[in-house]
Scaffold this active site. Sequence first.
Site, PDB file in Angstrom:
ATOM      1  N   GLU A  12       0.860  -1.198   0.000  1.00 43.81           N
ATOM      2  CA  GLU A  12       0.000   0.000   0.000  1.00 43.81           C
ATOM      3  C   GLU A  12       0.896   1.249   0.000  1.00 43.81           C
ATOM      4  OE1 GLU A  12      -1.715   0.724   3.875  1.00 43.81           O
ATOM      5  OE2 GLU A  12      -3.490   1.711   3.036  1.00 43.81           O
ATOM      6  N   ASN A  48      -7.072   5.952  -2.062  1.00 44.88           N
ATOM      7  CA  ASN A  48      -5.968   5.048  -1.748  1.00 44.88           C
ATOM      8  C   ASN A  48      -6.175   3.826  -2.650  1.00 44.88           C
ATOM      9  OD1 ASN A  48      -4.113   3.306  -0.574  1.00 44.88           O
ATOM     10  ND2 ASN A  48      -4.720   3.780   1.534  1.00 44.88           N
ATOM     11  N   LYS A 105      -9.513   1.551  -2.126  1.00 47.16           N
ATOM     12  CA  LYS A 105      -9.698   0.983  -0.787  1.00 47.16           C
ATOM     13  C   LYS A 105     -11.131   1.204  -0.295  1.00 47.16           C
ATOM     14  CE  LYS A 105      -7.265   1.131   3.718  1.00 47.16           C
ATOM     15  NZ  LYS A 105      -6.000   1.592   4.334  1.00 47.16           N
ATOM     16  N   GLU A 164      -6.280   8.621   7.722  1.00 50.24           N
ATOM     17  CA  GLU A 164      -6.767   8.147   6.417  1.00 50.24           C
ATOM     18  C   GLU A 164      -8.158   8.682   6.099  1.00 50.24           C
ATOM     19  OE1 GLU A 164      -5.911   4.340   4.621  1.00 50.24           O
ATOM     20  OE2 GLU A 164      -5.052   3.706   6.530  1.00 50.24           O
ATOM     21  N   CYS A 193      -4.933  -3.106   2.836  1.00 46.69           N
ATOM     22  CA  CYS A 193      -4.647  -3.013   4.276  1.00 46.69           C
ATOM     23  C   CYS A 193      -5.850  -3.308   5.162  1.00 46.69           C
ATOM     24  CB  CYS A 193      -4.022  -1.671   4.622  1.00 46.69           C
ATOM     25  SG  CYS A 193      -3.271  -1.733   6.262  1.00 46.69           S
ATOM     26  N   ASN A 203       0.112  -1.062   5.343  1.00 43.05           N
ATOM     27  CA  ASN A 203       0.968  -0.296   6.267  1.00 43.05           C
ATOM     28  C   ASN A 203       0.278  -0.407   7.619  1.00 43.05           C
ATOM     29  OD1 ASN A 203       3.021   2.000   4.878  1.00 43.05           O
ATOM     30  ND2 ASN A 203       1.364   1.319   3.534  1.00 43.05           N
TER      31      ASN A 203
HETATM   32  N1  CDT Z   1      -3.187   1.362   6.373  1.00 37.22           N
HETATM   33  C1  CDT Z   1      -4.098   0.772   7.179  1.00 37.22           C
HETATM   34  O1  CDT Z   1      -5.232   0.549   6.786  1.00 37.22           O
HETATM   35  N2  CDT Z   1      -3.719   0.485   8.439  1.00 37.22           N
HETATM   36  C2  CDT Z   1      -4.593  -0.027   9.445  1.00 37.22           C
HETATM   37  C3  CDT Z   1      -4.085   0.416  10.775  1.00 37.22           C
HETATM   38  C4  CDT Z   1      -5.076   0.223  11.841  1.00 37.22           C
HETATM   39  S1  CDT Z   1      -6.272   1.457  11.976  1.00 37.22           S
HETATM   40  C5  CDT Z   1      -5.457   2.784  12.652  1.00 37.22           C
HETATM   41  C6  CDT Z   1      -4.682  -1.548   9.420  1.00 37.22           C
HETATM   42  O2  CDT Z   1      -5.807  -2.074   9.460  1.00 37.22           O
HETATM   43  O3  CDT Z   1      -3.652  -2.227   9.432  1.00 37.22           O
END
Ligand code: CDT
Length: 325
Positions: free
Chosen positions: A47, A111, A128, A147, A173, A198
């Site tokens: 991502e 995204n 996304k 996000e 993600c 990420n």
């Molecule tokens: N990039 C991404 O979606 N990261 C989220 C972090 C947790 S929510 C703050 C994930 O689900 O891994």
Amino acid sequence: MSRVVTVGAAQLGPIARDEPRTDVVERLLVLLHDAADRGCDLVVYPELALTTFFPRWYLEDITEADHFYERSMPNAATQPLFDEAKRLGIGFCLGHALLETDPDGTERRWNVQTLVERDGSIVATFKKVHIPGHASHEPHRPFQHLERYYFEPSPDGFGVWDAFGGRVGMMICNDRRWPESYREMALQGVELILCGYNTPLHYAPDPSQDPLQGYHNQLVMCAGAYQNGTFVVGVAKGGEEEGVASLAESTIIAPSGQPLARAQTDGDELIVAECDLDWCKNYTGTLFDFDLYRRPEAYTRLTSQRGVATPCTSTAGSTGFSRSR
Ligand code: CDT
């Protein structure tokens, strides 16, 4: 005819805030050449693979972040990747931010992952669906996860595409944590799901989850693969990026739910697995023969209701999109 797709998960280590696109693309090319040496048909990058994970910073004027978004794909910075991949006959999936302008002048921030076939043609651009984190500045956090400020949720849902000799779907993600993501694609016959991520190791709303990040990552992707009879390729941008530690542990998972390959480092690293797409049938044609065994009439809440509604609640619960988390 063999339906083996040799897949490379091209994990990245940190990308600095001021790292030029050209340097990042150089790193992507190093991984691409490694993939060529190891016989890959398809390389999956994480991502937001062209930039740092910029939602960790609040910028009051959102347009000051516009340089983190691509305006088109390919573009001058990524053309060398498109050219070299085509020359090598390797397809790829690339996560990046995308800024589009509607005909009425409205700016749309997404995204996305762009999927490219071995001949260089673009198969699809996936947006996304589940946008995590919060929408406004929360200074008490050690770092932001904005996000919901920087991206809109996809209006398109989860598509699948005939590519690489099979049926391919994408998610990004946070999408991997939701069983609906996999099932939506499985109901369209998906065989190979590509997912960049990420994932910061620290989760401010509930730090008790911090030591479980690796477990939860494997749990959701392995379960999603098994319960839907599909390969899942999870690819991290890991390591400590601008002071924030993120999960690595990129993994390629079989329809049996078994990990076939897993990254050993939290930096740039290619892992490879031969994915025989016919393996999916062992599951989708038996225990998870949806046509035979699913009971959609017993699952009506899944699409009619968003939040939890207990039996004594008169109306279905709903959580607003902008609610903070
Ligand atoms: N990039 C991404 O979606 N990261 C989220 C972090 C947790 S929510 C703050 C994930 O689900 O891994």
